[in-house]
Design an enzyme around this catalytic site. Structure first.
Site, PDB file in Angstrom:
ATOM      1  N   CYS A 129       0.873  -1.183   0.000  1.00 39.22           N
ATOM      2  CA  CYS A 129       0.000   0.000   0.000  1.00 39.22           C
ATOM      3  C   CYS A 129       0.906   1.228   0.000  1.00 39.22           C
ATOM      4  O   CYS A 129       1.685   1.435   0.934  1.00 39.22           O
ATOM      5  CB  CYS A 129      -0.923  -0.006   1.208  1.00 39.22           C
ATOM      6  SG  CYS A 129      -1.800   1.560   1.406  1.00 39.22           S
ATOM      7  N   ASP A 171      -0.522  16.203  -3.055  1.00 39.07           N
ATOM      8  CA  ASP A 171      -0.748  15.193  -4.086  1.00 39.07           C
ATOM      9  C   ASP A 171       0.336  15.322  -5.157  1.00 39.07           C
ATOM     10  O   ASP A 171       0.690  16.426  -5.581  1.00 39.07           O
ATOM     11  CB  ASP A 171      -2.137  15.366  -4.718  1.00 39.07           C
ATOM     12  CG  ASP A 171      -2.569  14.131  -5.490  1.00 39.07           C
ATOM     13  OD1 ASP A 171      -3.498  13.443  -5.030  1.00 39.07           O
ATOM     14  OD2 ASP A 171      -1.963  13.849  -6.549  1.00 39.07           O
ATOM     15  N   HIS A 222      -4.561   1.746   8.206  1.00 38.92           N
ATOM     16  CA  HIS A 222      -4.999   1.326   6.875  1.00 38.92           C
ATOM     17  C   HIS A 222      -6.433   0.799   6.891  1.00 38.92           C
ATOM     18  O   HIS A 222      -6.738  -0.148   7.599  1.00 38.92           O
ATOM     19  CB  HIS A 222      -4.086   0.220   6.337  1.00 38.92           C
ATOM     20  CG  HIS A 222      -4.509  -0.262   4.972  1.00 38.92           C
ATOM     21  ND1 HIS A 222      -3.932   0.197   3.808  1.00 38.92           N
ATOM     22  CD2 HIS A 222      -5.489  -1.123   4.595  1.00 38.92           C
ATOM     23  CE1 HIS A 222      -4.526  -0.368   2.779  1.00 38.92           C
ATOM     24  NE2 HIS A 222      -5.476  -1.170   3.230  1.00 38.92           N
ATOM     25  N   ASN A 227     -12.772   9.617  -2.853  1.00 37.55           N
ATOM     26  CA  ASN A 227     -13.133   8.658  -3.892  1.00 37.55           C
ATOM     27  C   ASN A 227     -13.279   7.274  -3.264  1.00 37.55           C
ATOM     28  O   ASN A 227     -12.449   6.871  -2.448  1.00 37.55           O
ATOM     29  CB  ASN A 227     -12.066   8.640  -4.991  1.00 37.55           C
ATOM     30  CG  ASN A 227     -12.021   9.944  -5.774  1.00 37.55           C
ATOM     31  OD1 ASN A 227     -13.058  10.581  -5.974  1.00 37.55           O
ATOM     32  ND2 ASN A 227     -10.843  10.354  -6.201  1.00 37.55           N
ATOM     33  N   GLY A 264     -13.603   6.007  -8.763  1.00 31.55           N
ATOM     34  CA  GLY A 264     -12.279   6.330  -9.301  1.00 31.55           C
ATOM     35  C   GLY A 264     -11.162   6.239  -8.275  1.00 31.55           C
ATOM     36  O   GLY A 264     -10.110   6.861  -8.438  1.00 31.55           O
ATOM     37  N   THR A 312      -7.984   5.038  -6.723  1.00 27.34           N
ATOM     38  CA  THR A 312      -6.815   4.328  -7.255  1.00 27.34           C
ATOM     39  C   THR A 312      -5.896   3.828  -6.149  1.00 27.34           C
ATOM     40  O   THR A 312      -5.151   2.882  -6.361  1.00 27.34           O
ATOM     41  CB  THR A 312      -6.009   5.227  -8.212  1.00 27.34           C
ATOM     42  OG1 THR A 312      -5.593   6.400  -7.507  1.00 27.34           O
ATOM     43  CG2 THR A 312      -6.837   5.618  -9.422  1.00 27.34           C
ATOM     44  N   HIS A 365      -8.420   8.165   2.028  1.00 32.21           N
ATOM     45  CA  HIS A 365      -7.755   9.467   2.083  1.00 32.21           C
ATOM     46  C   HIS A 365      -8.737  10.532   1.638  1.00 32.21           C
ATOM     47  O   HIS A 365      -9.664  10.264   0.876  1.00 32.21           O
ATOM     48  CB  HIS A 365      -6.500   9.487   1.206  1.00 32.21           C
ATOM     49  CG  HIS A 365      -6.756   9.044  -0.198  1.00 32.21           C
ATOM     50  ND1 HIS A 365      -6.890   7.715  -0.535  1.00 32.21           N
ATOM     51  CD2 HIS A 365      -6.943   9.745  -1.338  1.00 32.21           C
ATOM     52  CE1 HIS A 365      -7.130   7.618  -1.834  1.00 32.21           C
ATOM     53  NE2 HIS A 365      -7.175   8.841  -2.341  1.00 32.21           N
TER      54      HIS A 365
HETATM   55  P1  AMP Z   1      -7.611   8.379  -5.461  1.00 28.02           P
HETATM   56  O1  AMP Z   1      -7.709   8.342  -6.959  1.00 28.02           O
HETATM   57  O2  AMP Z   1      -8.726   9.076  -4.779  1.00 28.02           O
HETATM   58  O3  AMP Z   1      -7.344   6.990  -4.893  1.00 28.02           O
HETATM   59  O4  AMP Z   1      -6.355   9.283  -5.141  1.00 28.02           O
HETATM   60  C1  AMP Z   1      -5.052   8.817  -5.090  1.00 28.02           C
HETATM   61  C2  AMP Z   1      -4.188  10.038  -5.228  1.00 28.02           C
HETATM   62  O5  AMP Z   1      -2.894   9.721  -4.745  1.00 28.02           O
HETATM   63  C3  AMP Z   1      -4.023  10.556  -6.658  1.00 28.02           C
HETATM   64  O6  AMP Z   1      -4.506  11.893  -6.739  1.00 28.02           O
HETATM   65  C4  AMP Z   1      -2.509  10.478  -6.891  1.00 28.02           C
HETATM   66  O7  AMP Z   1      -2.028  11.551  -7.657  1.00 28.02           O
HETATM   67  C5  AMP Z   1      -1.965  10.474  -5.476  1.00 28.02           C
HETATM   68  N1  AMP Z   1      -0.678   9.834  -5.279  1.00 28.02           N
HETATM   69  C6  AMP Z   1      -0.281   8.634  -5.714  1.00 28.02           C
HETATM   70  N2  AMP Z   1       0.982   8.378  -5.313  1.00 28.02           N
HETATM   71  C7  AMP Z   1       1.379   9.461  -4.581  1.00 28.02           C
HETATM   72  C8  AMP Z   1       2.583   9.803  -3.891  1.00 28.02           C
HETATM   73  N3  AMP Z   1       3.660   8.994  -3.874  1.00 28.02           N
HETATM   74  N4  AMP Z   1       2.646  11.003  -3.266  1.00 28.02           N
HETATM   75  C9  AMP Z   1       1.585  11.823  -3.291  1.00 28.02           C
HETATM   76  N5  AMP Z   1       0.425  11.556  -3.913  1.00 28.02           N
HETATM   77  C10 AMP Z   1       0.321  10.393  -4.562  1.00 28.02           C
HETATM   78 ZN    ZN Z   2      -2.460   1.515   3.524  1.00 34.12          ZN
END
Ligand code: AMP
Ligand code: ZN
Length: 111
Positions: free
Chosen positions: A4, A30, A46, A86, A92, A94, A99
């Site tokens: 994760c 972000d 988590h 999200n 959406g 990811t 968070h």
């Molecule tokens: P979500 O699509 O709501 O799951 O948001 C995940 C977010 O995490 C996305 O906006 C990514 O740009 C961000 N993200 C992924 N990896 C990192 C990282 N290493 N540092 C900061 N943000 C990240």
């Molecule tokens: Zn986690």
């Protein structure tokens, strides 16, 4: 949680400057900002989904929102901001570690 990315950031295994940290949460920028200011508020514990809520997690989510309200000025969000969580495939999501996105620093478009 193994593999994760946010657990790794919380643990310090992936370096990411913390704009705020306490025993329950961190705030980072972000990596792919969708607005002039784009922060992620990440609980240290988590869990992926609001549907996994229990009393302990509800306390954490409450704490995160209370903390956000105290950080508005420090984060440059006095003009207002958008809060996004999200959830799952259709939402959406990811990164499957709950968070809260904070977007601001400019007038956001309607959605
Ligand atoms: P979500 O699509 O709501 O799951 O948001 C995940 C977010 O995490 C996305 O906006 C990514 O740009 C961000 N993200 C992924 N990896 C990192 C990282 N290493 N540092 C900061 N943000 C990240
Ligand atoms: Zn986690």
């Amino acid at each position: 949680m193994e593999n994760c990315i946010f657990c790794k950031i919380v643990a310090g295994d992936i370096p990411s400057p913390r704009l705020y940290e306490d025993d329950k949460m961190i705030v980072i920028r972000d990596i792919e900002p969708k607005a002039k200011l784009h922060y992620l508020c990440i609980p240290k514990q988590h869990f992926a989904l609001l549907s996994e809520m229990d009393e302990g997690r509800a306390e954490i989510v409450k704490h995160v929102f209370q903390t956000i309200s105290t950080l508005e000025e420090q984060l440059g969000l006095q003009g207002g901001y958008r809060v996004i969580i999200n959830q799952g495939e259709d939402g959406g999501q990811t990164v499957h570690h709950l968070h809260i996105h904070l977007l601001g620093g400019e007038k956001l478009s309607d959605f």
